[in-house]
Motif scaffolding. Sequence first.
Motif, short mmCIF file in Angstrom:
data_model
loop_
_atom_site.label_atom_id
_atom_site.label_comp_id
_atom_site.label_asym_id
_atom_site.label_seq_id
_atom_site.Cartn_x
_atom_site.Cartn_y
_atom_site.Cartn_z
N PHE A 109 15.10 -0.85 75.30
CA PHE A 109 14.82 -2.23 74.92
C PHE A 109 13.42 -2.66 75.35
N SER A 110 12.96 -2.15 76.49
CA SER A 110 11.64 -2.55 76.99
C SER A 110 10.50 -1.93 76.19
N SER A 111 10.79 -0.90 75.40
CA SER A 111 9.73 -0.22 74.65
C SER A 111 9.19 -1.08 73.52
N ILE A 112 9.95 -2.11 73.13
CA ILE A 112 9.52 -3.02 72.06
C ILE A 112 9.34 -4.41 72.66
N PRO A 113 8.23 -5.10 72.36
CA PRO A 113 8.05 -6.46 72.89
C PRO A 113 9.22 -7.37 72.56
N SER A 114 9.57 -8.22 73.52
CA SER A 114 10.76 -9.07 73.38
C SER A 114 10.67 -9.97 72.16
N PHE A 115 9.51 -10.55 71.92
CA PHE A 115 9.39 -11.46 70.79
C PHE A 115 9.56 -10.72 69.47
N LEU A 116 9.09 -9.47 69.40
CA LEU A 116 9.25 -8.68 68.19
C LEU A 116 10.72 -8.34 67.97
N VAL A 117 11.43 -8.02 69.05
CA VAL A 117 12.87 -7.77 68.94
C VAL A 117 13.59 -9.02 68.43
N ALA A 118 13.20 -10.18 68.97
CA ALA A 118 13.81 -11.44 68.54
C ALA A 118 13.55 -11.70 67.06
N ILE A 119 12.34 -11.43 66.60
CA ILE A 119 12.00 -11.63 65.18
C ILE A 119 12.83 -10.70 64.30
N ILE A 120 12.97 -9.44 64.73
CA ILE A 120 13.72 -8.45 63.94
C ILE A 120 15.19 -8.89 63.80
N PHE A 121 15.81 -9.25 64.92
CA PHE A 121 17.22 -9.63 64.88
C PHE A 121 17.41 -10.95 64.15
N ALA A 122 16.50 -11.89 64.34
CA ALA A 122 16.61 -13.17 63.63
C ALA A 122 16.46 -12.95 62.13
N GLY A 123 15.57 -12.02 61.74
CA GLY A 123 15.41 -11.71 60.33
C GLY A 123 16.63 -11.02 59.74
#
Length: 259
Positions: A109-123
Amino acid sequence: MVRRIACFFPIICLGFLVFTIIMGILFTPYDPYEVNTQEELTPPSSEHWFGTDHLGRDVLTRIVFGASYTLLFPAIVLLLSSLLGVVIGLISTIGRKVDLLTTAIMDSFSSIPSFLVAIIFAGLLGPGMVSTLFAILVSWWVHYARIVRNTSMIIRNQPFILSAQLSGTFGVKLIRKHIFPNALPIVRELIFLDMGTIILMISSLSFLGLGAQPPIPDWGGMILDGKSYIQIAPWVALIPSVFITIFVMLFYFMGRRVQ
């Protein structure tokens, strides 16, 4: 005396703002959702202290109603993510194999920036507050899990832990009585510091169209609505931006005072 006042100043300011917001919700004469085309983009005046937006809605009323979304939902996200992170972080101290497994999950999970993970899941989940909360929760729990895990590993090497083990305290009982109480202060500090960050993340997702959907008066969504009128009616986007900045700064200073 001055230092004591400085310590409580952010708390006093936050309490005053929350009280003002509650009073505004209870006594505002305007409906935050009612469209009034005759008062579109009205500048600040005695009737509309913060002016109106492109649909004639009172900006101040939408600010106070939007506070419940912009402040309450980050608190829910932090509560859930801290609980999940603390549990996983403490579980990782049970044994070496469990630690390797949880560390591998946290590293992924830490390998990807948190905000990018949030954008991906929100999308993937679609726009809306529920999907936004879940998206941020998925990306944020790892911060607490890693810090609690590292802190717990340091605590386990302390002499009082050895004394507890010699007295027959192991496993869950050791974690509950000795490790968790000593890791709790840093979690409490992080919650205050992260509150401002989560507010920014939720507002940013709303600004990108992935958060709260119209006509919900989310502050990030209000900035999105006002950006098209920034030259002729700057107050529509500027005022929610100022409120976001104020609350982020207050939570930051509160987090620093908790140390």
